[in-house]
Design an enzyme around this catalytic site. Structure first.
Site, PDB file in Angstrom:
ATOM      1  N   GLU A   1      52.395  34.552  46.326  1.00 46.04           N
ATOM      2  CA  GLU A   1      53.527  33.744  46.805  1.00 46.04           C
ATOM      3  C   GLU A   1      52.717  33.019  47.560  1.00 46.04           C
ATOM      4  O   GLU A   1      53.318  31.573  48.400  1.00 46.04           O
ATOM      5  CB  GLU A   1      55.028  33.729  46.974  1.00 46.04           C
TER       6      GLU A   1
ATOM      7  N   LEU B   1      53.031  40.116  42.118  1.00 49.18           N
ATOM      8  CA  LEU B   1      52.058  40.655  42.769  1.00 49.18           C
ATOM      9  C   LEU B   1      52.914  41.072  44.558  1.00 49.18           C
ATOM     10  O   LEU B   1      52.154  39.658  44.869  1.00 49.18           O
ATOM     11  CB  LEU B   1      50.415  39.849  42.751  1.00 49.18           C
ATOM     12  N   GLY B   2      52.345  42.055  44.014  1.00 50.70           N
ATOM     13  CA  GLY B   2      53.070  42.171  45.675  1.00 50.70           C
ATOM     14  C   GLY B   2      52.290  44.183  46.275  1.00 50.70           C
ATOM     15  O   GLY B   2      51.204  44.042  45.746  1.00 50.70           O
ATOM     16  N   ASN B   3      52.925  44.302  46.894  1.00 55.47           N
ATOM     17  CA  ASN B   3      52.153  45.779  47.324  1.00 55.47           C
ATOM     18  C   ASN B   3      52.473  46.262  45.612  1.00 55.47           C
ATOM     19  O   ASN B   3      51.272  47.347  46.062  1.00 55.47           O
ATOM     20  CB  ASN B   3      53.668  46.630  47.734  1.00 55.47           C
TER      21      ASN B   3
ATOM     22  N   HIS C   1      59.728  46.921  38.265  1.00 56.25           N
ATOM     23  CA  HIS C   1      60.389  44.755  38.534  1.00 56.25           C
ATOM     24  C   HIS C   1      60.900  44.347  37.780  1.00 56.25           C
ATOM     25  O   HIS C   1      60.856  42.631  37.288  1.00 56.25           O
ATOM     26  CB  HIS C   1      58.412  44.588  38.872  1.00 56.25           C
TER      27      HIS C   1
ATOM     28  N   GLU D   1      64.971  39.162  44.366  1.00 44.26           N
ATOM     29  CA  GLU D   1      65.885  40.718  43.489  1.00 44.26           C
ATOM     30  C   GLU D   1      67.543  40.337  44.215  1.00 44.26           C
ATOM     31  O   GLU D   1      67.883  40.744  43.482  1.00 44.26           O
ATOM     32  CB  GLU D   1      64.798  41.777  43.458  1.00 44.26           C
TER      33      GLU D   1
ATOM     34  N   ARG E   1      48.254  52.013  44.851  1.00 39.94           N
ATOM     35  CA  ARG E   1      48.235  53.252  43.593  1.00 39.94           C
ATOM     36  C   ARG E   1      46.985  52.406  43.114  1.00 39.94           C
ATOM     37  O   ARG E   1      46.920  51.176  42.932  1.00 39.94           O
ATOM     38  CB  ARG E   1      49.284  52.530  42.476  1.00 39.94           C
TER      39      ARG E   1
ATOM     40  N   ARG F   1      70.640  48.257  43.395  1.00 42.29           N
ATOM     41  CA  ARG F   1      69.769  48.196  42.792  1.00 42.29           C
ATOM     42  C   ARG F   1      69.751  49.862  42.191  1.00 42.29           C
ATOM     43  O   ARG F   1      69.868  50.949  42.725  1.00 42.29           O
ATOM     44  CB  ARG F   1      68.810  48.255  43.694  1.00 42.29           C
TER      45      ARG F   1
ATOM     46  N   ASN G   1      70.685  48.541  48.807  1.00 39.44           N
ATOM     47  CA  ASN G   1      69.493  49.358  47.592  1.00 39.44           C
ATOM     48  C   ASN G   1      68.804  50.388  48.241  1.00 39.44           C
ATOM     49  O   ASN G   1      68.157  49.854  49.764  1.00 39.44           O
ATOM     50  CB  ASN G   1      67.386  48.229  47.921  1.00 39.44           C
TER      51      ASN G   1
HETATM   52  P1  ADP Z   1      56.234  44.785  48.078  1.00 36.80           P
HETATM   53  O1  ADP Z   1      56.061  45.354  46.756  1.00 36.80           O
HETATM   54  O2  ADP Z   1      56.513  45.983  49.375  1.00 36.80           O
HETATM   55  O3  ADP Z   1      57.778  44.206  48.238  1.00 36.80           O
HETATM   56  P2  ADP Z   1      55.460  42.430  48.939  1.00 36.80           P
HETATM   57  O4  ADP Z   1      56.233  41.497  47.445  1.00 36.80           O
HETATM   58  O5  ADP Z   1      56.239  42.005  49.969  1.00 36.80           O
HETATM   59  O6  ADP Z   1      55.702  43.787  48.474  1.00 36.80           O
HETATM   60  O7  ADP Z   1      54.347  41.683  49.239  1.00 36.80           O
HETATM   61  C1  ADP Z   1      53.127  42.241  50.042  1.00 36.80           C
HETATM   62  C2  ADP Z   1      51.973  41.755  49.802  1.00 36.80           C
HETATM   63  O8  ADP Z   1      51.648  40.696  49.829  1.00 36.80           O
HETATM   64  C3  ADP Z   1      50.582  42.467  50.965  1.00 36.80           C
HETATM   65  O9  ADP Z   1      49.323  42.778  50.206  1.00 36.80           O
HETATM   66  C4  ADP Z   1      50.427  41.357  51.809  1.00 36.80           C
HETATM   67  O10 ADP Z   1      49.417  41.081  52.510  1.00 36.80           O
HETATM   68  C5  ADP Z   1      50.898  40.133  50.937  1.00 36.80           C
HETATM   69  N1  ADP Z   1      51.134  38.877  51.944  1.00 36.80           N
HETATM   70  C6  ADP Z   1      51.940  38.275  52.252  1.00 36.80           C
HETATM   71  N2  ADP Z   1      51.567  37.395  53.236  1.00 36.80           N
HETATM   72  C7  ADP Z   1      50.423  36.767  52.877  1.00 36.80           C
HETATM   73  C8  ADP Z   1      49.569  35.483  52.838  1.00 36.80           C
HETATM   74  N3  ADP Z   1      50.338  34.846  53.064  1.00 36.80           N
HETATM   75  N4  ADP Z   1      48.374  35.827  52.117  1.00 36.80           N
HETATM   76  C9  ADP Z   1      48.049  36.594  51.064  1.00 36.80           C
HETATM   77  N5  ADP Z   1      49.127  38.193  50.864  1.00 36.80           N
HETATM   78  C10 ADP Z   1      50.044  37.895  51.569  1.00 36.80           C
END
Ligand code: ADP
Length: 395
Positions: free
Chosen positions: A328, A203-205, A174, A380, A235, A85, A7
């Site tokens: 997650e 739901l990530g960054n 995604h 992924e 964003r 990727r 990647n």
């Molecule tokens: P990316 O889009 O960078 O791959 P990720 O899927 O790793 O992102 O998600 C990052 C987000 O997940 C961050 O906002 C982080 O705070 C949140 N996160 C990770 N672990 C927890 C947790 N235990 N509780 C709440 N949010 C979490």
């Protein structure tokens, strides 16, 4: 059989060597801050960490160092395929493909609509092909899974020639994650993928939500770029497009400043003024920080509203699926979203919601009319490894 997954981002290279029979990661690593003085390479293998600065500091250097380690550990000969990727495949690719000269040309054609990502992805492909010309290289696209969206979902309300002449449409991103959790949800529920209607919430960054009807994507929240949709870590998500001209004409923002504002300074970070990290904001909210509460409330509301809107094209729902860092792991955000969706009458199992974190899959809520709410960890890299293995030409 092992697939190497590559990647390549604009300043980074992430890689992992995956056993495609067990999906176990044998070795993984990252080269960061490429093209800067701080370019650094690190790798984990058999519980040990290896770290070194990169002398030439570029992607080619990082790939050469990666292959050097693979050879030193006698792993290079175990690789049967390399999966890359690729962020944007536009309308050229609705599936993963074996990389040929024509494929490289088609990925190059997508550069104008993915100027930040595709050039870096191509460097990874071309450099890795130089080092391992004997191996099959496979491209797996973030956009491919969403190529099944109908025109009503992918066209913007612009004159049609902007689509026809300039490829301006909604593509969605995604895709590997939405595809992976779709397949994993089907396995979890013991049902055939093409019998399932799902809403998958990554739901990530970055955040994107997809409506999956009978196993295929029919709508998704990200659009021409990953900026569209719900608010994310940094964003803005969708805004009134007239704001762009307002920011420029009335507030004197340049085009580049608007781009930075919307991509890097908005979302959870912009509203809270504290952080884009959900964990930090949950802590600040518990400590009574009003802006953190506001940011999280907006986040939950916009996500719930998008989820509810996908009931229109889906009609029937078997499962709402949470995945990625927040999906997650955040017990708090999941509970709030389910609460916000109270018209769907989900019964939240609080204990299950607390249990299914850190890589565990499970049902956290049930409803009489809208199926279950699942937590399914995404993978992924695992999907890219499987695709590389699937498309490997037979000898
Ligand atoms: P990316 O889009 O960078 O791959 P990720 O899927 O790793 O992102 O998600 C990052 C987000 O997940 C961050 O906002 C982080 O705070 C949140 N996160 C990770 N672990 C927890 C947790 N235990 N509780 C709440 N949010 C979490």
């Amino acid at each position: 059989m092992y697939s190497l997954v590559i990647n390549c981002g604009s300043s980074s290279l992430k890689f992992s060597l995956i056993n495609v029979e067990t999906n176990a990661v044998l070795l993984s690593g990252v080269a960061e801050a490429l093209a800067t003085d701080k370019a650094n390479f690190s790798l984990s293998y058999q519980g040990k960490k290896y770290n070194e600065p990169l002398t030439a500091k570029d992607h080619a250097d990082a790939l050469a160092v990666m292959f050097h380690y693979l050879t030193t550990f006698n792993l290079a000969e175990k690789i049967s395929a390399i999966g890359h990727r690729v962020v944007h495949g536009a309308e050229h690719f609705s599936n993963s493909v074996l990389i040929t000269d024509d494929v490289i040309q088609a990925i190059k054609k997508c550069i104008p609509i993915a100027p930040l990502h595709n050039p870096a992805n191509l460097i990874g492909i071309e450099e890795a092909m130089k080092i391992t010309p004997h191996l099959p290289h496979i491209a797996v696209f973030d956009t491919a899974f969403h190529q099944t969206m109908p025109e009503t979902a992918y066209l913007y309300g612009l004159p049609l020639e902007f689509y026809k002449n300039h490829s301006i449409r909604r593509y969605g991103f995604h895709g590997t994650s939405h595809q992976y959790v779709t397949e994993a949800s089907a396995r979890f529920l013991g049902k055939k993928k093409d019998s399932l209607n799902l809403i998958t919430a990554h739901l990530g960054n970055g955040v994107s939500i997809t409506a999956v009807k009978e196993g295929i994507s029919i709508d998704t929240s990200m659009g021409f770029t990953p900026l569209e949709g719900v608010i994310m870590g940094t964003r803005s998500g969708s805004i009134d497009p007239a704001l762009l001209t307002y920011l420029h004409h009335e507030l004197g923002y340049t085009v580049d400043e608007i781009d930075t504002l919307l991509n890097k300074k908005s979302g959870l970070l912009g509203i809270s003024g504290l952080s884009n990290d959900c964990r930090e904001l949950e802590k600040a909210h518990q400590q009574g920080e009003r802006k953190a509460t506001l940011a999280l409330e907006l986040f939950v509301y916009r996500i719930a509203k998008t989820i509810a809107s996908y009931l229109v094209p889906l009609g029937r729902l078997d499962a709402l699926v949470f995945t990625a860092g927040i999906g997650e792991n955040s017990i708090f955000i999941r509970e709030k979203i389910i609460h916000q969706l109270n018209f769907m009458q989900y019964k939240l199992d609080k204990k299950a919601n607390q249990t299914y974190v850190q890589g565990k899959s499970g049902v956290i809520a049930r409803s009489g009319n809208f199926g279950v709410v699942l937590v399914i960890p995404t993978d992924e890299e695992g999907l890219i490894a499987q695709e590389a293995n699937r498309l490997m030409p037979s000898l």
